[in-house]
Design an enzyme around this catalytic site. Structure first.
Site, mmCIF file in Angstrom:
data_model
loop_
_atom_site.group_PDB
_atom_site.id
_atom_site.type_symbol
_atom_site.label_atom_id
_atom_site.label_comp_id
_atom_site.label_asym_id
_atom_site.label_seq_id
_atom_site.Cartn_x
_atom_site.Cartn_y
_atom_site.Cartn_z
ATOM 1 N N THR A 123 82.812 -22.533 41.098
ATOM 2 C CA THR A 123 82.345 -22.955 39.781
ATOM 3 C C THR A 123 82.367 -24.479 39.680
ATOM 4 O O THR A 123 83.417 -25.098 39.842
ATOM 5 C CB THR A 123 83.258 -22.339 38.700
ATOM 6 O OG1 THR A 123 83.226 -20.918 38.858
ATOM 7 C CG2 THR A 123 82.810 -22.713 37.305
ATOM 8 N N GLU A 156 79.516 -16.908 40.652
ATOM 9 C CA GLU A 156 80.161 -15.597 40.789
ATOM 10 C C GLU A 156 80.758 -15.185 39.446
ATOM 11 O O GLU A 156 81.345 -15.997 38.755
ATOM 12 C CB GLU A 156 81.271 -15.721 41.854
ATOM 13 C CG GLU A 156 82.102 -14.495 42.051
ATOM 14 C CD GLU A 156 81.271 -13.291 42.408
ATOM 15 O OE1 GLU A 156 80.530 -13.335 43.393
ATOM 16 O OE2 GLU A 156 81.355 -12.289 41.654
ATOM 17 N N LEU A 158 82.803 -12.227 39.073
ATOM 18 C CA LEU A 158 83.809 -11.151 39.183
ATOM 19 C C LEU A 158 85.068 -11.451 38.388
ATOM 20 O O LEU A 158 85.408 -12.609 38.124
ATOM 21 C CB LEU A 158 84.159 -10.875 40.649
ATOM 22 C CG LEU A 158 84.916 -11.890 41.497
ATOM 23 C CD1 LEU A 158 86.398 -11.945 41.168
ATOM 24 C CD2 LEU A 158 84.756 -11.533 42.957
ATOM 25 N N GLU A 160 89.305 -10.765 37.995
ATOM 26 C CA GLU A 160 90.494 -10.325 38.718
ATOM 27 C C GLU A 160 90.899 -8.970 38.163
ATOM 28 O O GLU A 160 90.686 -8.678 36.997
ATOM 29 C CB GLU A 160 91.640 -11.324 38.519
ATOM 30 C CG GLU A 160 91.409 -12.603 39.285
ATOM 31 C CD GLU A 160 92.548 -13.588 39.116
ATOM 32 O OE1 GLU A 160 93.689 -13.160 38.896
ATOM 33 O OE2 GLU A 160 92.281 -14.791 39.215
ATOM 34 N N ASN A 216 81.363 -17.984 30.661
ATOM 35 C CA ASN A 216 82.810 -17.977 30.413
ATOM 36 C C ASN A 216 83.162 -18.576 29.049
ATOM 37 O O ASN A 216 84.094 -18.113 28.389
ATOM 38 C CB ASN A 216 83.550 -18.711 31.538
ATOM 39 C CG ASN A 216 83.857 -17.772 32.697
ATOM 40 O OD1 ASN A 216 83.568 -16.572 32.624
ATOM 41 N ND2 ASN A 216 84.423 -18.292 33.762
ATOM 42 N N PHE A 258 85.253 -7.602 25.207
ATOM 43 C CA PHE A 258 85.901 -8.888 24.900
ATOM 44 C C PHE A 258 86.171 -9.083 23.415
ATOM 45 O O PHE A 258 86.099 -10.174 22.880
ATOM 46 C CB PHE A 258 85.130 -10.064 25.527
ATOM 47 C CG PHE A 258 85.520 -10.236 26.967
ATOM 48 C CD1 PHE A 258 85.149 -9.292 27.907
ATOM 49 C CD2 PHE A 258 86.328 -11.291 27.378
ATOM 50 C CE1 PHE A 258 85.560 -9.395 29.224
ATOM 51 C CE2 PHE A 258 86.743 -11.403 28.698
ATOM 52 C CZ PHE A 258 86.361 -10.458 29.607
ATOM 53 N N ALA A 261 91.852 -8.180 20.430
ATOM 54 C CA ALA A 261 92.734 -9.254 19.965
ATOM 55 C C ALA A 261 94.049 -9.197 20.738
ATOM 56 O O ALA A 261 94.468 -8.127 21.181
ATOM 57 C CB ALA A 261 92.995 -9.091 18.478
ATOM 58 N N CYS A 269 90.424 -18.853 35.117
ATOM 59 C CA CYS A 269 89.031 -19.233 34.836
ATOM 60 C C CYS A 269 88.751 -19.653 33.399
ATOM 61 O O CYS A 269 88.304 -20.762 33.162
ATOM 62 C CB CYS A 269 88.095 -18.091 35.227
ATOM 63 S SG CYS A 269 88.018 -17.863 36.989
ATOM 64 N N ARG A 336 98.634 -17.516 36.669
ATOM 65 C CA ARG A 336 98.052 -18.815 36.324
ATOM 66 C C ARG A 336 97.587 -18.836 34.869
ATOM 67 O O ARG A 336 96.856 -17.952 34.451
ATOM 68 C CB ARG A 336 96.885 -19.142 37.272
ATOM 69 C CG ARG A 336 97.352 -19.596 38.650
ATOM 70 C CD ARG A 336 96.205 -19.830 39.581
ATOM 71 N NE ARG A 336 95.548 -18.580 39.959
ATOM 72 C CZ ARG A 336 94.438 -18.505 40.676
ATOM 73 N NH1 ARG A 336 93.850 -19.610 41.079
ATOM 74 N NH2 ARG A 336 93.917 -17.339 40.997
HETATM 75 C C1 UDX Z 1 86.924 -14.299 33.903
HETATM 76 C C2 UDX Z 1 85.498 -13.794 33.635
HETATM 77 O O1 UDX Z 1 85.549 -12.566 32.891
HETATM 78 C C3 UDX Z 1 84.738 -13.595 34.956
HETATM 79 O O2 UDX Z 1 83.394 -13.228 34.703
HETATM 80 C C4 UDX Z 1 84.777 -14.901 35.746
HETATM 81 O O3 UDX Z 1 84.126 -14.751 37.007
HETATM 82 C C5 UDX Z 1 86.205 -15.361 35.949
HETATM 83 O O4 UDX Z 1 86.872 -15.465 34.671
HETATM 84 P P1 UDX Z 1 89.234 -13.201 34.693
HETATM 85 O O5 UDX Z 1 89.818 -14.561 34.580
HETATM 86 O O6 UDX Z 1 89.522 -12.391 35.912
HETATM 87 O O7 UDX Z 1 87.624 -13.257 34.586
HETATM 88 O O8 UDX Z 1 89.752 -12.337 33.438
HETATM 89 P P2 UDX Z 1 89.122 -11.681 32.132
HETATM 90 O O9 UDX Z 1 89.054 -10.228 32.311
HETATM 91 O O10 UDX Z 1 87.898 -12.373 31.696
HETATM 92 O O11 UDX Z 1 90.303 -11.972 31.094
HETATM 93 C C6 UDX Z 1 90.647 -13.316 30.743
HETATM 94 C C7 UDX Z 1 91.721 -13.332 29.698
HETATM 95 O O12 UDX Z 1 91.210 -12.888 28.441
HETATM 96 C C8 UDX Z 1 92.930 -12.423 29.982
HETATM 97 O O13 UDX Z 1 94.104 -13.120 29.627
HETATM 98 C C9 UDX Z 1 92.712 -11.222 29.089
HETATM 99 O O14 UDX Z 1 93.903 -10.582 28.720
HETATM 100 C C10 UDX Z 1 92.044 -11.876 27.888
HETATM 101 N N1 UDX Z 1 91.195 -10.970 27.112
HETATM 102 C C11 UDX Z 1 90.103 -10.392 27.673
HETATM 103 C C12 UDX Z 1 91.526 -10.697 25.776
HETATM 104 O O15 UDX Z 1 92.516 -11.216 25.240
HETATM 105 N N2 UDX Z 1 90.709 -9.862 25.068
HETATM 106 C C13 UDX Z 1 89.597 -9.291 25.603
HETATM 107 O O16 UDX Z 1 88.916 -8.548 24.873
HETATM 108 C C14 UDX Z 1 89.282 -9.551 26.947
#
Ligand code: UDX
Length: 438
Positions: A123, A156, A158, A160, A216, A258, A261, A269, A336
């Site tokens: 990124t 990308e 994806l 985690e 993001n 997403f 709450a 990310c 992280r």
């Molecule tokens: C994110 C993006 O979703 C992904 O597309 C990108 O490539 C990398 O960054 P990631 O960091 O793996 O992915 O986690 P994600 O599932 O997005 O969750 C991020 C944070 O948001 C977590 O702390 C999660 O608990 C929180 N979250 C997610 C919420 O609090 N509420 C939601 O409804 C969704």
């Protein structure tokens, strides 16, 4: 066709494992020798569901792991750059790993007959592929883009915790290129990997780079939006944020995902990309008021949790507080920018005594807090003598907590930031983010 993957973190290793498991000929490169050893012994260096299985399959079929970048450049038709671009303390993006890898690729090109397509998956802010990476490779290789190599941006998406699933079934492939030939070659590669129906969007590198940040930033905005509504709900008796999220999510213009709450978004990310976008916007003369508010709302969530605890315990000083869940979300050991880290730091500043528990992330948390907090070996040990338990990560094991588990707490006070116990009849004082206090 041979594929090189430079940088074996979540993105690179998942991609290498999926490609190798499907029989694509792949060389995965990393300059961390310990990591290479671990991967070669068929063990991923971090926890990610299904990764070990796919890695084993890939190593048995057509994945080779190497610490020799010249070998990658000499043999590969596509070289994917998947090194990390972490956040510096200043908030700026750290391009050092990407710059070093680009320089090494360029230098290696001097000894190679191949004219590879170099695919930037890391990124990076708009303009980086053309203005920084291309220039470094041109300078170190003595070749021009379009001649000795071709550079393409391919962000990308994806997540985690579902990295393998997302790599197997991406919702979209974005290709940002400078010439038709390289775009078409990368498109053909993805069609071979995912079949002819895969959704592919073709654009230029800077638009592709911005798509990733917009994606993001929008996800972070959605989370902060629902968290703001959740904070409002907190002071309205009987109200339930999940019912509100479910209802507005039915509107196809909003969508269900997403809208959970919670304690705020963490991870490697969303916080980083939002900060980078804020810095980048300011640098080019646009005031990113909305993005700043999204970040501020996220920071407020931890304050709100502490206020909830203080409301019930009066003061948190010298109180034993248990934190359940340390990873930034479930199904990962990654801590992280985890919200739990922020909560623990805040409570330690207020002289609380902290006990923590997590099914996967204890070791990673120990490297941050060392002996400043207590690491419980079991859930019962974590809850024993505690005056408040805060549920931070919605691990499945925590959804199964029942009255008997809280028996040995000194004060039965539960703060549930994800509302995973909201349906239960608990013989304890139960507070949850987004559920109005009666
Ligand atoms: C994110 C993006 O979703 C992904 O597309 C990108 O490539 C990398 O960054 P990631 O960091 O793996 O992915 O986690 P994600 O599932 O997005 O969750 C991020 C944070 O948001 C977590 O702390 C999660 O608990 C929180 N979250 C997610 C919420 O609090 N509420 C939601 O409804 C969704």
């Amino acid at each position: 066709m041979k594929i090189g993957i430079i940088g074996l973190g979540f993105v690179g290793l998942s991609f290498a494992a999926v490609l190798g498991s499907k029989g694509f000929s792949v060389i995965g490169f990393d300059n961390n020798k310990k990591k290479i050893e671990k991967i070669n012994s068929k063990k991923p260096p971090f926890f990610e569901p299904k990764l070990e299985l796919f890695l084993k399959k890939a190593l048995a079929k057509s994945l080779e792991i190497s610490s020799d970048i010249r070998k990658v450049v000499k043999n590969c038709d596509f070289i994917f750059l998947t090194v990390g671009t972490p956040k510096l303390k200043s908030g700026h993006i750290d391009l050092s790993m990407l710059k070093n890898a680009s320089k090494d690729i360029g230098t290696s090109l001097r000894y190679s007959q191949k004219k590879p397509i170099i695919v930037v998956k890391s990124t990076v802010v708009p303009g980086t592929t053309i203005n920084t990476i291309r220039q470094i490779i041109e300078k170190s290789s003595g070749e021009k883009n379009g001649n000795g190599f071709n550079i393409v941006t391919n962000p990308e998406f994806l997540k985690e915790g579902s990295a393998i699933e997302d790599t197997l079934n991406p919702h979209l492939v974005v290709i940002g290129g400078l010439n038709k030939k390289s775009i078409n070659r990368l498109r053909s590669f993805y069609q071979e990997l995912y079949g002819p129906k895969i959704k592919i969007m073709i654009t230029n590198p800077q638009t592709a780079e911005m798509i990733k940040y917009a994606n993001n930033s929008f996800l972070a905005t959605k989370i902060s939006f629902i968290n703001q509504i959740s904070s409002l709900c907190q002071s309205i008796p009987g109200i339930n944020i999940d019912e509100i999220a479910d209802a507005i999510g039915v509107d196809p213009r909003i969508g269900k995902q997403f809208l959970k709450a919670g304690p705020g978004y963490g991870g490697s990310c969303l916080p980083k990309d939002l900060s980078t976008m804020i810095e980048f916007s300011s640098k080019i003369g646009t005031n990113p008021v909305l993005l700043k508010a999204v970040r501020q709302t996220n920071d407020l969530q931890i304050k709100q949790i502490v206020q909830l605890i203080e409301k019930k315990l009066k003061s948190v000083k010298n109180k034993r507080i248990t934190i359940l869940g340390l990873s930034f979300k479930e199904n990962t050991d990654d801590v992280r920018e985890s919200r739990s880290t922020e909560l623990i730091k805040t409570l330690l500043r207020k002289n609380s005594k902290i006990t923590v528990h997590d099914p996967m992330a204890m070791k990673n948390m120990e490297s941050i807090f060392t002996n400043k907090i207590t690491y419980a070996n079991s859930l019962s040990e974590a809850l024993k003598n505690s005056q408040c338990v805060v549920i931070m990560t919605p691990w499945k094991v925590y959804t199964k907590l029942k009255n008997s588990d809280f028996q040995k707490m000194e004060k039965k006070l539960i703060v549930d930031t994800r509302r995973i116990l909201s349906g239960k009849n608990l013989n304890a004082e139960y507070l949850a983010l987004g559920l109005g206090l009666n």
